[in-house]
Scaffold this motif. Sequence first.
Motif, PDB file in Angstrom:
ATOM      1  N   GLU A  37       0.932  -1.196  -0.173  1.00 47.74           N
ATOM      2  CA  GLU A  37      -0.038  -0.063   0.083  1.00 47.74           C
ATOM      3  C   GLU A  37       1.066   1.251  -0.106  1.00 47.74           C
ATOM      4  OE1 GLU A  37      -3.119   0.453  -0.374  1.00 47.74           O
ATOM      5  OE2 GLU A  37      -3.036   2.781  -0.045  1.00 47.74           O
ATOM      6  N   TRP A  40       2.429   1.724  -3.206  1.00 50.49           N
ATOM      7  CA  TRP A  40       1.203   2.092  -4.253  1.00 50.49           C
ATOM      8  C   TRP A  40       1.261   3.753  -4.078  1.00 50.49           C
ATOM      9  CZ3 TRP A  40      -1.812  -1.026  -7.253  1.00 50.49           C
ATOM     10  CH2 TRP A  40      -2.767  -0.306  -8.295  1.00 50.49           C
ATOM     11  N   LEU A  51       0.797   2.464 -12.831  1.00 52.95           N
ATOM     12  CA  LEU A  51      -0.163   1.523 -11.956  1.00 52.95           C
ATOM     13  C   LEU A  51      -1.307   1.220 -12.927  1.00 52.95           C
ATOM     14  CD1 LEU A  51      -0.221   3.214  -8.821  1.00 52.95           C
ATOM     15  CD2 LEU A  51       1.203   1.311  -9.305  1.00 52.95           C
ATOM     16  N   ARG A  61      -2.904  -4.673  -4.839  1.00 50.23           N
ATOM     17  CA  ARG A  61      -2.463  -3.515  -4.368  1.00 50.23           C
ATOM     18  C   ARG A  61      -2.742  -4.264  -2.656  1.00 50.23           C
ATOM     19  NH1 ARG A  61      -5.467   2.520  -4.403  1.00 50.23           N
ATOM     20  NH2 ARG A  61      -4.502   3.310  -2.480  1.00 50.23           N
TER      21      ARG A  61
END
Lengths: 171, 65
Positions: A37, A40, A51, A61
């Motif tokens: 996370e 990300w 992404l 994710r």
Amino acid sequence: MAKTETIVIADAGPIIHLDELNSLNLLTDFDKIIIPETVWQEVQHHRSQALHHATDLEFVRQSALHFSAQVDALTPLYTLHAGEQEALHLCFEFENSLLLTDDTAARLAAKNLGVTAHGTLGILVRAIRQQTHSKSEILALLRAIPTQTTLHIRASLLTEVISTVEKNTEV
Amino acid sequence: MTTIVETQIPDQLWQQAQNMVQQGWINDMDALVAEAIRRYVESHQQILSERFIQDDIEWGLHGED
């Protein structure tokens, strides 16, 4: 294409650098690509298009659910960033995991933790062995690194890498 | 010999560092900053970085996965 059983836990660097080379498809033969996370959010901030790549590549994710005391202990020692730390926690959650990072401190921490880790260059060269790309295609990508990516590598070392790949006759 | 540096550090990080000094984990902020830089430099030594790249090429060419 047959998938390997390896689960990739990705740090931001390789995702960004492979996207800069338009080569995220080199990851498609891994069983799963997990993006922590925190990583990300980092990629979203610096290169969000990475992404949402228009290939058959799908990122998972995921936040770390279990936290390793070993990782926590090494975090201040190696000055690991939050994304690197979460990626290492996730490596302990999955068997057959491969940490994908270009960060030296994260690589060093992974080595101390017994976690397998490789970076962008490894993924590029692996594509020759996996026969998903020709040697000439990968050499072109290696040569494009200084101008097309934000991956920092000493020029003479990159020349050595290119020479090694050129001379390799087994693939 | 020492060098005086001026830098901007996020408030929360600075507060955490001050707490560590107050709790006696390290003598003062000067020592803490020097230690942080030393550890950063040690963990980012170019030789290590280059060794990892060489490992990558070896794995890329001859690995098993």
